[in-house]
Design a protein around this motif. Structure first.
Motif, mmCIF file in Angstrom:
data_model
loop_
_atom_site.group_PDB
_atom_site.id
_atom_site.type_symbol
_atom_site.label_atom_id
_atom_site.label_comp_id
_atom_site.label_asym_id
_atom_site.label_seq_id
_atom_site.Cartn_x
_atom_site.Cartn_y
_atom_site.Cartn_z
ATOM 1 N N PHE A 82 1.627 11.880 -7.170
ATOM 2 C CA PHE A 82 3.003 11.451 -7.811
ATOM 3 C C PHE A 82 2.920 11.765 -9.418
ATOM 4 N N PHE A 83 1.647 11.431 -9.754
ATOM 5 C CA PHE A 83 1.419 11.758 -11.259
ATOM 6 C C PHE A 83 0.548 13.099 -11.714
ATOM 7 N N ASN A 84 0.399 13.887 -10.701
ATOM 8 C CA ASN A 84 -0.087 15.199 -10.781
ATOM 9 C C ASN A 84 -1.708 15.182 -10.883
ATOM 10 N N PHE A 85 -2.242 14.139 -10.470
ATOM 11 C CA PHE A 85 -3.843 14.313 -10.354
ATOM 12 C C PHE A 85 -4.219 14.454 -8.980
ATOM 13 N N LYS A 86 -5.169 14.933 -8.966
ATOM 14 C CA LYS A 86 -6.044 15.319 -7.487
ATOM 15 C C LYS A 86 -7.285 14.466 -7.410
ATOM 16 N N LEU A 87 -7.605 14.098 -6.271
ATOM 17 C CA LEU A 87 -9.151 13.411 -6.014
ATOM 18 C C LEU A 87 -10.296 14.325 -5.934
ATOM 19 N N LEU A 88 -11.142 14.141 -6.815
ATOM 20 C CA LEU A 88 -12.214 15.016 -7.271
ATOM 21 C C LEU A 88 -13.363 14.637 -6.478
ATOM 22 N N LYS A 89 -13.653 13.084 -6.603
ATOM 23 C CA LYS A 89 -14.815 12.621 -5.983
ATOM 24 C C LYS A 89 -14.741 11.367 -5.522
ATOM 25 N N LEU A 90 -15.236 10.808 -4.405
ATOM 26 C CA LEU A 90 -15.101 9.340 -4.094
ATOM 27 C C LEU A 90 -16.531 8.759 -4.412
ATOM 28 N N LEU A 91 -16.487 7.569 -4.759
ATOM 29 C CA LEU A 91 -17.757 6.824 -5.048
ATOM 30 C C LEU A 91 -18.017 5.768 -3.971
ATOM 31 N N ILE A 93 -2.888 -6.353 -9.248
ATOM 32 C CA ILE A 93 -2.885 -5.048 -10.010
ATOM 33 C C ILE A 93 -1.387 -4.724 -10.128
ATOM 34 N N GLN A 94 -0.321 -5.163 -9.276
ATOM 35 C CA GLN A 94 0.858 -4.511 -9.207
ATOM 36 C C GLN A 94 1.546 -4.987 -10.383
ATOM 37 N N GLN A 95 1.433 -6.016 -11.060
ATOM 38 C CA GLN A 95 2.013 -6.573 -12.102
ATOM 39 C C GLN A 95 2.099 -5.559 -13.439
ATOM 40 N N TRP A 96 1.025 -4.795 -13.525
ATOM 41 C CA TRP A 96 0.827 -3.907 -14.544
ATOM 42 C C TRP A 96 1.912 -2.583 -14.553
ATOM 43 N N TRP A 97 2.409 -2.539 -13.652
ATOM 44 C CA TRP A 97 3.571 -1.490 -13.490
ATOM 45 C C TRP A 97 4.874 -1.983 -13.608
ATOM 46 N N ARG A 98 5.153 -3.245 -13.352
ATOM 47 C CA ARG A 98 6.425 -3.652 -13.064
ATOM 48 C C ARG A 98 7.171 -3.570 -14.679
ATOM 49 N N ARG A 99 8.509 -3.341 -14.473
ATOM 50 C CA ARG A 99 9.278 -3.194 -15.627
ATOM 51 C C ARG A 99 10.323 -4.399 -16.066
ATOM 52 N N ASP A 100 10.246 -5.426 -15.172
ATOM 53 C CA ASP A 100 10.714 -6.478 -15.562
ATOM 54 C C ASP A 100 10.148 -7.922 -15.948
ATOM 55 N N LEU A 101 8.842 -7.370 -16.607
ATOM 56 C CA LEU A 101 8.018 -8.540 -16.900
ATOM 57 C C LEU A 101 7.941 -8.466 -18.686
ATOM 58 N N GLN A 102 7.625 -9.560 -19.296
ATOM 59 C CA GLN A 102 7.423 -9.731 -20.804
ATOM 60 C C GLN A 102 5.818 -9.350 -21.048
ATOM 61 N N GLU A 124 0.736 -1.403 -0.021
ATOM 62 C CA GLU A 124 -0.067 0.108 0.029
ATOM 63 C C GLU A 124 0.703 1.110 0.035
ATOM 64 N N ILE A 125 2.048 1.101 0.369
ATOM 65 C CA ILE A 125 3.075 2.544 0.515
ATOM 66 C C ILE A 125 3.493 2.590 -0.833
ATOM 67 N N PHE A 126 3.360 3.685 -1.527
ATOM 68 C CA PHE A 126 3.695 4.144 -2.942
ATOM 69 C C PHE A 126 5.103 4.064 -2.956
ATOM 70 N N SER A 127 6.018 4.586 -2.199
ATOM 71 C CA SER A 127 7.256 4.818 -2.066
ATOM 72 C C SER A 127 8.130 3.471 -2.033
ATOM 73 N N VAL A 128 7.386 2.247 -1.797
ATOM 74 C CA VAL A 128 7.877 1.147 -1.606
ATOM 75 C C VAL A 128 7.524 0.476 -2.678
ATOM 76 N N SER A 129 6.114 0.137 -2.994
ATOM 77 C CA SER A 129 5.795 -0.632 -3.923
ATOM 78 C C SER A 129 5.178 0.047 -5.537
ATOM 79 N N GLY A 130 5.312 1.325 -5.486
ATOM 80 C CA GLY A 130 4.689 2.016 -6.531
ATOM 81 C C GLY A 130 5.717 2.330 -7.720
ATOM 82 N N PRO A 131 5.329 2.559 -8.939
ATOM 83 C CA PRO A 131 6.281 3.123 -9.933
ATOM 84 C C PRO A 131 6.918 4.280 -9.903
ATOM 85 N N THR A 132 7.827 4.284 -8.698
ATOM 86 C CA THR A 132 8.523 5.559 -8.517
ATOM 87 C C THR A 132 9.589 6.132 -9.583
#
Length: 361
Positions: A65-74, A343-352, A9-17
């Motif tokens: 991190f990608f310059n988005f802001k939260l506009l609304k929660l569903l 969901i994490q697999q879809w930002w990893r760089r080491d996959l084919q 859940e921690i972006f700095s650890v698991s996200g596409p930094t």
């Protein structure tokens, strides 16, 4: 609970930094950003569950991190959980609003939906929604209705053809995004850019059968039976309403063909893997001269045909079937189902990855 400190859940650890500068023309960048926004919805709900607020909240970095802001929660009005979010893109240079983009522009809004959270407090309602997907009546769920109202409000604001509204979802959330995308094409003519991660395909995962001859045979038999049933119900016309709906469906499927969502599947994930087989089989049928059977079968499921006798239009349409798609297959050998469906697999760089576009004609 230890899960509240889950490093995933921690972006700095698991996200596409590594994406310190997003190139919106780069397909890997777009995929990684959108997957992160979906992950943000999961983390928003976990923040709510664990009462993490202010500086203790883990969700904001997944979009900021990608310059988005939260506009609304569903919010689901049955269990008050956060099942979706609307993000608005905030340009990094707010004093220069007329930045020139070459090629792909960033979205102005992204509407993202999470999948199932198997935890007390989420499990009951999420599993109920999964049942809606299985029995093909997701359109009757409150989450779909809330999502539809939200997307329609945005479209009214920006226009149906601006290309500035994207849809995204993972697992159960991708089913919601898929049905929303279909409805927007049919209701407003808006063909929203749509990213579907591990979307459920309601069928046995035939693609996981290792015997190639048996696999091809099963798909061929299923196509013949499906096409035969569809034609039989059309000719018989047991109910006038069912006959009228079936007469219109080919036109609807053709209209949908101009909407080409992005699908992301993993062959080791039985929930979504059959999408790869669905599109490839249609192509194979055309190559052997059975294109007419394929055209009929590809827009129907046996379940949707049998339920069409009720005369209910929603039941007669197989909501998970789509005419066209940009298909991405993660061909890397992951270790577990949890990884293959994550969901994490879809930002990893080491996959084919393998890529194939399918267009229904």
């Amino acid at each position: 609970m230890s899960s509240s400190n889950d490093e995933k859940e921690i972006f700095s650890v698991s996200g596409p930094t590594f994406l310190t500068a997003v190139d919106w023309n780069n397909w890997h960048h777009r995929r990684s950003v959108v997957a992160s926004l979906v992950k943000g919805v999961y983390t928003l709900e976990r923040d709510r569950r664990y009462h993490r607020k202010g500086p203790h909240a883990l969700a904001p970095p997944w979009w900021e991190f990608f310059n988005f802001k939260l506009l609304k929660l569903l919010v689901d009005n049955h269990d008050t959980s956060y099942f979706g979010a609307i993000y608005e893109y905030a340009p990094p240079y707010p004093h220069h609003p007329h930045i020139n983009y070459f090629g792909q522009r960033p979205p102005q809004y992204v509407v993202a939906f999470r999948g199932t959270i198997n935890m007390p407090g989420n499990r009951k309602q999420d599993f109920k929604l999964n049942l809606h997907v299985i029995i093909n009546n997701l359109k009757r769920s409150t989450r779909f209705q809330i999502g539809l109202e939200s997307v329609c409000d945005i479209i009214k604001h920006v226009g149906p053809s601006s290309g500035s509204v994207w849809l995204a979802g993972h697992s159960l959330g991708s089913s919601i995004a898929l049905v929303l995308g279909r409805e927007m094409v049919k209701q407003t003519g808006a063909r929203l850019e749509t990213y579907l991660f591990n979307p459920p395909f309601i069928s046995p995962p035939v693609g996981r059968i290792t015997n190639e001859t048996l696999k091809i045979g099963l798909r061929l038999v299923n196509s013949v039976i499906t096409a035969g049933l569809a034609l039989a119900f059309r000719v018989a016309g047991r109910r006038r309403s069912s006959r009228n709906a079936d007469d219109q469906e080919p036109d609807q499927f053709t209209v949908l063909s101009s909407w080409v969502p992005y699908l992301f599947v993993n062959p080791l994930d039985p929930i979504c893997s059959e999408y790869a087989g669905y599109f490839k089989h249609r192509e194979d049928m055309e190559s052997i001269g059975a294109g007419r059977i394929a055209k009929i079968a590809t827009k129907h499921s046996i379940g949707s045909i049998l339920t069409s006798v009720t005369g209910k239009k929603d039941s007669s349409e197989a909501l998970h079937l789509i005419p066209s798609a940009h298909l991405t297959i993660n061909s890397s050998r992951l270790q577990s189902f949890k990884e293959a469906h994550g969901i994490q697999q879809w930002w990893r760089r080491d996959l084919q990855f393998e890529y194939k576009s399918y267009k229904y004609n």
